[in-house]
Scaffold this active site. Sequence first.
Site, PDB file in Angstrom:
ATOM      1  N   TYR A  32      -1.609  -1.512  10.050  1.00 17.00           N
ATOM      2  CA  TYR A  32      -1.810  -1.770   8.623  1.00 17.00           C
ATOM      3  C   TYR A  32      -0.597  -1.278   7.820  1.00 17.00           C
ATOM      4  CZ  TYR A  32      -4.039  -1.711   4.017  1.00 17.00           C
ATOM      5  OH  TYR A  32      -4.337  -1.918   2.697  1.00 17.00           O
ATOM      6  N   SER A  52       0.845  -1.191   0.000  1.00 21.43           N
ATOM      7  CA  SER A  52       0.000   0.000   0.000  1.00 21.43           C
ATOM      8  C   SER A  52       0.879   1.240   0.000  1.00 21.43           C
ATOM      9  CB  SER A  52      -0.904   0.013   1.239  1.00 21.43           C
ATOM     10  OG  SER A  52      -1.574   1.253   1.354  1.00 21.43           O
TER      11      SER A  52
END
Length: 293
Positions: free
Chosen positions: A198, A185
């Site tokens: 995350y 990401s």
Amino acid sequence: MDLMEIFFISLGAVVVLYHVVKLVLFSRILFPKLWFPLSKSFFTSMGEWAVVTGASEGIGRAYAFALAERGMNVVIMSRTRERLDLVAKEIGEATDQTVKVITTDFINENVFSEIEDQLKDLDIGILVNNVGVLPGVVFEQTQESRGSCITLQFVLLSFPFFQMCKIILPGMEKRGKGLIVNISSGIATVPFPYYSLYAASKIFVERVSQGLQAEYKDKGIIIQAVAPFGVSTRMVSYQKTNIVTLSAENFVKSSLQYIRAGDRTNGSICHSILVRPTSARITRKKRVSIAID
């Protein structure tokens, strides 16, 4: 010509050369088809089958479709059988490729021996590790629920991709070819409040991918971490697409053009351009308001 003139001329030449090199490197992002050309048979040359985890929707579904359209049979994996069957039907009808469905819940670490058994007879040329979960903006406040949430995120975000590489890499090494795409990401680039675990897990994905690529590059295997910013999926409540937030299909189509661009890529021109401005903004404001995936 005195020494001072020579110094400033040399300095100017170095500055110009520096910016020319930067411009050339930037052109690699703008023109991936020119810099990183792929033959029509590139994907099928890797093997007969592609395996895509988290393929019931979003980015995973888009990768499964894209690889089938390029002539590969696909194994799609997720925990929801009904959605997988629907995707398998759609891919089969659209591409006439064979689709194998494996229903599995990656939170259970005991599933990997069963997965390995189901994949052992397949000529797997491509693996796309996409399975993941995005936590809520604010964790539950109780210690028990917080601990459970953190454990769930760690298992889903870090463990499956490594285990899938462990299962599939030996076959690729034996055949001397293969492609592994690990979805990271863009938020791994910067500190990201409320999504700390995350973001950290995505850094883990990138570093392991880069390490594995260094180990397996000479064995004919491409291992790449792909780090998108905004992609409109259920994970981000299907945010409206625009120049920054891409549809899953458009992002995947773009990212496949960068397969030979190195061990890490943002997968698209707009997301590559976002990296530096986002880093500067998070430093100044301590928060980012862009969409993530």
